[in-house]
Design a protein around this motif. Sequence first.
Motif: not given
Length: 235
Positions: A11-12, A34, A38-40, A103
């Motif tokens: 993940s960046t 990736q 990671k998301g929220r 989205k």
Amino acid sequence: MKRIHFKEIDSTNTYLINNYLNLDNMTVVTCDIQASGKGRMNRVWHGDSNSIMCSILIKENLNKIDISIIPLLIAKSLHQVLSAYKSDIKIKWPNDLLIQSRKLSGILVKSIIISSEVKALVIGFGININNKDFNKEISDIATSLFLETNNIFDKEKILKQILTKIENDLKQINNKEIIDYCNKYSCLIGKKVTFSKDNETIIAEVLKIDESGHLLVRNETNIISLNSGEITLLK
Ligand code: BTN
């Protein structure tokens, strides 16, 4: 802005969080693949070489910035650049870009806090550019510039425009201008939404983003100010 590009990385955002001490202010990390985006809300972010996946490290002047405005600032910067490619992009508070409720982009801003002091900010964003399809879990809720226009875009050109825009916008932060912009292009104002608060599911109508960047909503009895969290638009 110094840029580090990985062919593949977990993940960046995680890379910058783990290495912020040794990296310069405004270091940018991008990747083609990736493995563990990671998301929220601890969600996974799905992206591939058709998407932009980028994180920016901010280490300087953090005591002069109102950090809570940063997700909205980034939403505005992305919206302004991407609107040149597709006209009806909307901002969904606090930090998604949508086209017709699907989205297009998500933003994840993480603060690195040590002994109550913010040492660094990691601004991560993913944008679906040339994606032709998505996996089953998100195919009903995601879209890309390609799917919306049938055109293939120059991902690198768009990324460079975005980085220049963010760099300039961070130099002249004007909270009122950011909030007015996000209200103008919000997909939530006047809409019925649902969210959970204190283990209760609440249905309310969205009034606006207020001057602190909170979302003001109204149900039958109260006006409620939300400062983070997940809002679902009711159909
Ligand atoms: C969200 O909508 O939940 C936020 C998604 C943020 C995804 C980006 S992709 C680049 C950066 N690295 C990560 O692991 N996450 C962010």
